[in-house]
Design an enzyme around this catalytic site. Structure first.
Site, mmCIF file in Angstrom:
data_model
loop_
_atom_site.group_PDB
_atom_site.id
_atom_site.type_symbol
_atom_site.label_atom_id
_atom_site.label_comp_id
_atom_site.label_asym_id
_atom_site.label_seq_id
_atom_site.Cartn_x
_atom_site.Cartn_y
_atom_site.Cartn_z
ATOM 1 N N HIS A 18 0.844 -1.202 0.000
ATOM 2 C CA HIS A 18 0.000 0.000 0.000
ATOM 3 C C HIS A 18 0.887 1.263 0.000
ATOM 4 O O HIS A 18 0.613 2.216 -0.724
ATOM 5 C CB HIS A 18 -0.869 0.056 1.266
ATOM 6 C CG HIS A 18 -1.932 -0.995 1.362
ATOM 7 N ND1 HIS A 18 -2.090 -1.801 2.453
ATOM 8 C CD2 HIS A 18 -2.916 -1.365 0.498
ATOM 9 C CE1 HIS A 18 -3.114 -2.607 2.281
ATOM 10 N NE2 HIS A 18 -3.632 -2.380 1.099
ATOM 11 N N LYS A 42 -18.882 -4.914 6.630
ATOM 12 C CA LYS A 42 -17.627 -5.658 6.519
ATOM 13 C C LYS A 42 -17.016 -5.872 7.900
ATOM 14 O O LYS A 42 -17.074 -4.968 8.749
ATOM 15 C CB LYS A 42 -16.658 -4.862 5.640
ATOM 16 C CG LYS A 42 -15.689 -5.724 4.875
ATOM 17 C CD LYS A 42 -15.029 -4.949 3.756
ATOM 18 C CE LYS A 42 -13.806 -5.718 3.294
ATOM 19 N NZ LYS A 42 -13.110 -5.080 2.208
ATOM 20 N N ARG A 91 -2.259 -5.777 -8.384
ATOM 21 C CA ARG A 91 -1.241 -6.771 -8.059
ATOM 22 C C ARG A 91 -1.128 -7.793 -9.171
ATOM 23 O O ARG A 91 -0.127 -7.908 -9.837
ATOM 24 C CB ARG A 91 -1.565 -7.478 -6.742
ATOM 25 C CG ARG A 91 -1.266 -6.646 -5.540
ATOM 26 C CD ARG A 91 -2.007 -7.104 -4.331
ATOM 27 N NE ARG A 91 -3.416 -6.781 -4.426
ATOM 28 C CZ ARG A 91 -4.259 -6.835 -3.417
ATOM 29 N NH1 ARG A 91 -3.838 -7.224 -2.254
ATOM 30 N NH2 ARG A 91 -5.524 -6.507 -3.573
ATOM 31 N N SER A 129 -2.967 -8.040 3.001
ATOM 32 C CA SER A 129 -3.227 -7.952 4.441
ATOM 33 C C SER A 129 -3.653 -9.297 5.023
ATOM 34 O O SER A 129 -3.252 -9.657 6.140
ATOM 35 C CB SER A 129 -4.300 -6.904 4.720
ATOM 36 O OG SER A 129 -3.928 -5.669 4.163
HETATM 37 P P1 ADP Z 1 -9.786 -3.626 -0.285
HETATM 38 O O1 ADP Z 1 -9.328 -5.012 -0.650
HETATM 39 O O2 ADP Z 1 -10.781 -3.585 0.806
HETATM 40 O O3 ADP Z 1 -10.117 -2.776 -1.494
HETATM 41 P P2 ADP Z 1 -7.061 -3.140 0.414
HETATM 42 O O4 ADP Z 1 -6.581 -2.356 1.559
HETATM 43 O O5 ADP Z 1 -6.724 -4.593 0.403
HETATM 44 O O6 ADP Z 1 -8.593 -2.860 0.348
HETATM 45 O O7 ADP Z 1 -6.503 -2.529 -0.925
HETATM 46 C C1 ADP Z 1 -6.613 -1.183 -1.263
HETATM 47 C C2 ADP Z 1 -5.980 -0.961 -2.615
HETATM 48 O O8 ADP Z 1 -4.591 -1.266 -2.558
HETATM 49 C C3 ADP Z 1 -6.536 -1.829 -3.736
HETATM 50 O O9 ADP Z 1 -6.537 -1.081 -4.924
HETATM 51 C C4 ADP Z 1 -5.545 -2.968 -3.820
HETATM 52 O O10 ADP Z 1 -5.512 -3.554 -5.091
HETATM 53 C C5 ADP Z 1 -4.252 -2.228 -3.528
HETATM 54 N N1 ADP Z 1 -3.185 -3.091 -2.996
HETATM 55 C C6 ADP Z 1 -3.212 -3.805 -1.859
HETATM 56 N N2 ADP Z 1 -2.040 -4.474 -1.676
HETATM 57 C C7 ADP Z 1 -1.258 -4.165 -2.759
HETATM 58 C C8 ADP Z 1 0.060 -4.557 -3.200
HETATM 59 N N3 ADP Z 1 0.802 -5.421 -2.503
HETATM 60 N N4 ADP Z 1 0.510 -4.049 -4.348
HETATM 61 C C9 ADP Z 1 -0.265 -3.203 -5.082
HETATM 62 N N5 ADP Z 1 -1.504 -2.806 -4.735
HETATM 63 C C10 ADP Z 1 -2.000 -3.273 -3.592
#
Ligand code: ADP
Length: 159
Positions: A18, A42, A91, A129
């Site tokens: 992130h 959620k 990702r 996460s």
């Molecule tokens: P949610 O899954 O509830 O949307 P997340 O916190 O998991 O929230 O993700 C928020 C954003 O960050 C999304 O666009 C997700 O694709 C992106 N994201 C999460 N982890 C990564 C990573 N390792 N690399 C690139 N983007 C990521």
């Protein structure tokens, strides 16, 4: 005029993936609002306050960042801060369907706000996460995947 964008997620907890997206987005946008989603339907592992604190502690030094919690449609928040873009991280191909759907929906809701996709460095591709929580739960060291403050808090949380 300042270019404002919004980057939203559960951040349950925030990871180095992130943070990499935040840093890349800040190269393009003058201000980035990091929106910690507070969706009543959620179930989160960490409370809204904890997730906010994780983000604030991890992003404080970058500059040009506002960390907020928001309940409701993201596009409404984006309009309220005059954002020109929503930033999303990609990702793997598996993210595409959902992200394409959301981007199209948000375009319908507000045609003047664009969705921007950013990819993290390859070393962060597999960080998410859920996996990190599974590792921490099993007493593995997660400090290679999350900021120090988050790693410490997780250690305490799963003790
Ligand atoms: P949610 O899954 O509830 O949307 P997340 O916190 O998991 O929230 O993700 C928020 C954003 O960050 C999304 O666009 C997700 O694709 C992106 N994201 C999460 N982890 C990564 C990573 N390792 N690399 C690139 N983007 C990521």
């Amino acid at each position: 005029m300042k270019k404002v964008a919004v980057y939203a997620g559960s951040f349950d907890p925030i990871t180095l993936g992130h943070i990499d997206i935040v840093k890349r987005a800040r190269k393009v946008f003058d201000e980035l609002h990091v929106v910690v989603a507070d969706n009543p339907s959620k179930k989160y592992t960490f409370s809204k306050q904890e997730r906010l604190k994780f983000a604030e502690e991890s992003l404080g030094e970058i500059g040009g960042i506002t960390v907020v919690a928001h309940e409701g449609l993201l596009i409404d928040y984006a309009k309220s801060v005059q954002a020109i873009a929503l930033v999303r991280g990609l990702r793997a191909l598996s993210d595409f369907d959902y992200e394409f759907h959301m981007a199209t929906m948000n375009q319908d809701l507000c045609p003047t706000i664009e969705t921007f996709f950013v990819t993290a460095a390859s070393k962060y591709f597999y960080i998410n996460s859920t996996t990190i929580k599974e590792l921490a739960k099993n007493r593995a060291d997660v400090s290679a995947y999350v900021p120090g403050y988050v790693a410490e808090t997780m250690k305490e949380f799963y003790r």
